[in-house]
Design a protein around this motif. Structure first.
Motif, PDB file in Angstrom:
ATOM      1  N   GLN A  15      36.107  32.032  34.975  1.00 50.80           N
ATOM      2  CA  GLN A  15      37.202  32.800  34.368  1.00 50.80           C
ATOM      3  C   GLN A  15      37.996  33.584  35.414  1.00 50.80           C
ATOM      4  O   GLN A  15      39.206  33.740  35.284  1.00 50.80           O
ATOM      5  CB  GLN A  15      36.635  33.774  33.322  1.00 50.80           C
ATOM      6  N   GLY A  16      37.323  34.075  36.437  1.00 41.82           N
ATOM      7  CA  GLY A  16      38.042  34.790  37.491  1.00 41.82           C
ATOM      8  C   GLY A  16      39.025  33.903  38.224  1.00 41.82           C
ATOM      9  O   GLY A  16      40.118  34.340  38.598  1.00 41.82           O
ATOM     10  N   HIS A  17      38.657  32.638  38.422  1.00 36.28           N
ATOM     11  CA  HIS A  17      39.572  31.689  39.064  1.00 36.28           C
ATOM     12  C   HIS A  17      40.772  31.402  38.168  1.00 36.28           C
ATOM     13  O   HIS A  17      41.908  31.298  38.648  1.00 36.28           O
ATOM     14  CB  HIS A  17      38.841  30.388  39.378  1.00 36.28           C
ATOM     15  N   ALA A  18      40.518  31.265  36.862  1.00 38.42           N
ATOM     16  CA  ALA A  18      41.620  31.033  35.924  1.00 38.42           C
ATOM     17  C   ALA A  18      42.584  32.217  35.931  1.00 38.42           C
ATOM     18  O   ALA A  18      43.816  32.043  35.902  1.00 38.42           O
ATOM     19  CB  ALA A  18      41.068  30.793  34.513  1.00 38.42           C
ATOM     20  N   TYR A  19      42.019  33.431  35.986  1.00 42.64           N
ATOM     21  CA  TYR A  19      42.852  34.626  36.080  1.00 42.64           C
ATOM     22  C   TYR A  19      43.684  34.605  37.359  1.00 42.64           C
ATOM     23  O   TYR A  19      44.887  34.921  37.341  1.00 42.64           O
ATOM     24  CB  TYR A  19      41.973  35.876  36.041  1.00 42.64           C
ATOM     25  N   HIS A  20      43.072  34.249  38.473  1.00 40.68           N
ATOM     26  CA  HIS A  20      43.772  34.201  39.755  1.00 40.68           C
ATOM     27  C   HIS A  20      44.961  33.254  39.694  1.00 40.68           C
ATOM     28  O   HIS A  20      46.068  33.590  40.145  1.00 40.68           O
ATOM     29  CB  HIS A  20      42.791  33.768  40.849  1.00 40.68           C
ATOM     30  N   LEU A  21      44.766  32.068  39.134  1.00 45.73           N
ATOM     31  CA  LEU A  21      45.864  31.107  39.047  1.00 45.73           C
ATOM     32  C   LEU A  21      46.999  31.651  38.173  1.00 45.73           C
ATOM     33  O   LEU A  21      48.181  31.547  38.537  1.00 45.73           O
ATOM     34  CB  LEU A  21      45.359  29.779  38.484  1.00 45.73           C
ATOM     35  N   ALA A  22      46.641  32.226  37.027  1.00 43.46           N
ATOM     36  CA  ALA A  22      47.666  32.763  36.130  1.00 43.46           C
ATOM     37  C   ALA A  22      48.404  33.929  36.775  1.00 43.46           C
ATOM     38  O   ALA A  22      49.634  34.044  36.684  1.00 43.46           O
ATOM     39  CB  ALA A  22      47.025  33.197  34.809  1.00 43.46           C
ATOM     40  N   ARG A  23      47.652  34.790  37.433  1.00 47.03           N
ATOM     41  CA  ARG A  23      48.260  35.963  38.080  1.00 47.03           C
ATOM     42  C   ARG A  23      49.138  35.543  39.262  1.00 47.03           C
ATOM     43  O   ARG A  23      50.209  36.118  39.487  1.00 47.03           O
ATOM     44  CB  ARG A  23      47.146  36.902  38.543  1.00 47.03           C
ATOM     45  N   ALA A  24      48.691  34.545  40.011  1.00 47.91           N
ATOM     46  CA  ALA A  24      49.492  34.051  41.138  1.00 47.91           C
ATOM     47  C   ALA A  24      50.817  33.488  40.644  1.00 47.91           C
ATOM     48  O   ALA A  24      51.883  33.739  41.238  1.00 47.91           O
ATOM     49  CB  ALA A  24      48.717  32.971  41.890  1.00 47.91           C
ATOM     50  N   ARG A  25      50.771  32.753  39.561  1.00 48.22           N
ATOM     51  CA  ARG A  25      52.015  32.191  39.008  1.00 48.22           C
ATOM     52  C   ARG A  25      52.946  33.307  38.554  1.00 48.22           C
ATOM     53  O   ARG A  25      54.162  33.268  38.780  1.00 48.22           O
ATOM     54  CB  ARG A  25      51.679  31.255  37.846  1.00 48.22           C
ATOM     55  N   GLU A  26      52.362  34.346  37.921  1.00 45.29           N
ATOM     56  CA  GLU A  26      53.167  35.450  37.410  1.00 45.29           C
ATOM     57  C   GLU A  26      53.771  36.276  38.554  1.00 45.29           C
ATOM     58  O   GLU A  26      54.970  36.584  38.557  1.00 45.29           O
ATOM     59  CB  GLU A  26      52.297  36.343  36.530  1.00 45.29           C
ATOM     60  N   LEU A  27      52.943  36.635  39.527  1.00 51.06           N
ATOM     61  CA  LEU A  27      53.408  37.496  40.619  1.00 51.06           C
ATOM     62  C   LEU A  27      54.484  36.849  41.479  1.00 51.06           C
ATOM     63  O   LEU A  27      55.411  37.509  41.934  1.00 51.06           O
ATOM     64  CB  LEU A  27      52.225  37.879  41.520  1.00 51.06           C
ATOM     65  N   THR A  28      54.341  35.566  41.710  1.00 47.13           N
ATOM     66  CA  THR A  28      55.246  34.894  42.649  1.00 47.13           C
ATOM     67  C   THR A  28      56.370  34.127  41.954  1.00 47.13           C
ATOM     68  O   THR A  28      57.254  33.614  42.627  1.00 47.13           O
ATOM     69  CB  THR A  28      54.458  33.914  43.538  1.00 47.13           C
ATOM     70  N   GLY A  29      56.320  34.037  40.635  1.00 45.44           N
ATOM     71  CA  GLY A  29      57.328  33.256  39.918  1.00 45.44           C
ATOM     72  C   GLY A  29      57.247  31.776  40.234  1.00 45.44           C
ATOM     73  O   GLY A  29      58.267  31.072  40.255  1.00 45.44           O
ATOM     74  N   ALA A  30      56.033  31.294  40.476  1.00 47.46           N
ATOM     75  CA  ALA A  30      55.855  29.905  40.916  1.00 47.46           C
ATOM     76  C   ALA A  30      56.115  28.905  39.804  1.00 47.46           C
ATOM     77  O   ALA A  30      55.713  29.104  38.657  1.00 47.46           O
ATOM     78  CB  ALA A  30      54.441  29.706  41.458  1.00 47.46           C
ATOM     79  N   ASP A  31      56.793  27.823  40.159  1.00 44.51           N
ATOM     80  CA  ASP A  31      56.925  26.675  39.267  1.00 44.51           C
ATOM     81  C   ASP A  31      55.721  25.753  39.393  1.00 44.51           C
ATOM     82  O   ASP A  31      55.346  25.059  38.450  1.00 44.51           O
ATOM     83  CB  ASP A  31      58.204  25.888  39.610  1.00 44.51           C
TER      84      ASP A  31
END
Length: 424
Positions: A15-31
């Motif tokens: 779950q921590g990895h899933a959070y990291h991916l979601a947070r990374a997408r949110e913080l950086t505006g990644a497509d």
């Protein structure tokens, strides 16, 4: 198209990895999220609990768009080798705009300052380091003490994710890379302490990149570490082997794991548990012992990555007392040679990873991708300075990686060349 890079092992994906991916997408505006992941053997000198394709599938089902394999010499190397290899792949791809990583500190500025100091290594720092080494400190301890003369945040170098973060930043600086660094607080403690608390002194809602970032409330989030989850998985496996017809003895542990893993990860691990077994270092104890007993000279092991002449002599002198992988690591370890260092050294001897193999990656090897992210593959093909490899067959430069992957499957009918990419 904005692309954010992630460097990971996912051993296993939780779950921590899933959070990291979601947070990374949110913080950086990644497509798109591009993950560089260690293969079948890990940075701490141990095999992954399940193979690289299963772990790539977990990542792709939980937010990753593309998973590239980090070559074994880097994936099993020290923090510096690990970071150098992974950052090289991201930078060489030509498409990555940001690198998002977790750290205990959760603040970029002190990590950047630390990276600059360790990259420059001024004479005063080097003198302090030499003095501490002469006093008998091992390198991590000596470096931490020398570092504390310049930074009050001495814990920067005592926390493993901070150390990796600093190495990522050093690797970016060496390349004068245009990739922006972004860090997020690691929610959950590292190996051996799994209270899952946000580290003291970390403001979890603080902007953590060099630019503005949206805040996210994290005070209620708690994640078990990968090491704790592995411990639970091994325990569950043992209970099932001893009492397969007594679900009362293992159902509660199964339920706990279901809470700590994304459903897709839990399903894949459950399938492995029921159909095969989880891999552990002890599975390779006999072939390692055989290799150690083959040595004809006390310095023979110094040819391998992470093995000094002194460590080679120690391993050689103690090999007659080998009773198992973990027991031998504990036997060889000293104040000078940490458990992780010894584990990596033995793994490199077992896998025949020699000093000269510690070089930059020569290709971008794809383990899997999501179909809707095919535009990312197209961009990499146009912009990368390294070849993009989607099929191992016909690529003789991958022979060493194929050989090392095959070691993971000792005793099985396995052909790396016939493995298909994970495409979702």
């Amino acid at each position: 198209m904005k692309v954010t890079g992630i460097i990971a092992e996912y051993n296993p994906f939780h779950q921590g990895h899933a959070y990291h991916l979601a947070r990374a997408r949110e913080l950086t505006g990644a497509d798109r999220l591009l993950v560089v992941m260690g293969g079948n053997f890990m940075q701490r000198g141990e095999p992954a609990i399940v193979d690289k394709y299963a772990r790539a599938e977990m990542a792709l089902k939980n937010g990753a768009d593309l998973v590239l394999e980090l070559p074994a010499a880097a994936a099993t190397g020290s923090a510096e080798y690990f970071a150098e290899g992974a950052v090289e792949l991201l930078d060489a791809s030509g498409v990555v705009d940001a690198l998002c990583f977790g750290s205990e500190l959760g603040k970029l500025a002190p990590l950047e300052k630390a990276a600059a100091l360790l990259l420059e290594e001024p004479e005063e720092y080097r003198q302090l380091l030499r003095e501490e080494l002469k006093r008998g400190k091992n390198f991590p301890e000596a470096r931490e003490i020398a570092f504390s003369a310049f930074f009050p945040e001495r814990e920067l170098l005592s926390a493993p994710n901070n150390i990796l973060a600093i190495e990522y930043l050093k690797a970016l600086k060496r390349r004068k890379s245009s990739i922006e660094a972004v860090t997020i607080p690691r929610l959950g403690n590292y190996h051996g302490n799994d209270s899952g608390q946000v580290p003291q002194g970390t403001d979890s809602s603080e902007s953590v990149s060099s630019g503005a970032a949206p805040a996210l409330e994290t005070s209620s989030l708690r994640f078990a570490s990968a090491s704790e989850i592995r411990r639970q998985l091994y325990a569950l496996e043992e209970l099932l082997q001893k009492s397969p017809d007594q679900p009362g003895s293992w159902q509660s542990l199964m339920a706990d794991l279901a809470d700590e893993l994304p459903p897709s990860s839990f399903a894949l691990l459950k399938d492995t548990l029921l159909a095969a077994h989880f891999v552990r270092a002890e599975d390779f104890a006999l072939p390692l012992h055989y290799r150690l007993m083959q040595a004809k000279d006390s310095l023979e092991f110094a040819a391998y990555l992470d093995v000094s002449e002194e460590l080679s002599r120690r391993i050689y002198s103690l090999r007659q007392d080998f009773t198992g992988w973990d027991a031998f690591v504990d036997l060889v370890r000293t104040r000078q040679y940490t458990r992780s260092r010894v584990s990596r050294a033995l793994l490199h001897i077992f896998l025949d990873i020699r000093q000269e193999m510690a070089r930059f990656p020569k290709e971008l090897r794809v383990l899997g991708f999501r179909r809707e992210a095919s535009d990312l593959l197209s961009e990499i093909k146009k912009k990368s300075r390294l070849p993009l490899v989607t099929k191992a067959a016909g690529h003789p430069e991958l022979s060493e990686e194929i050989r090392i992957s095959s070691f993971y499957h000792l005793g099985e009918s396995y052909n790396e060349l016939s493995r298909q990419l994970i495409i979702l």
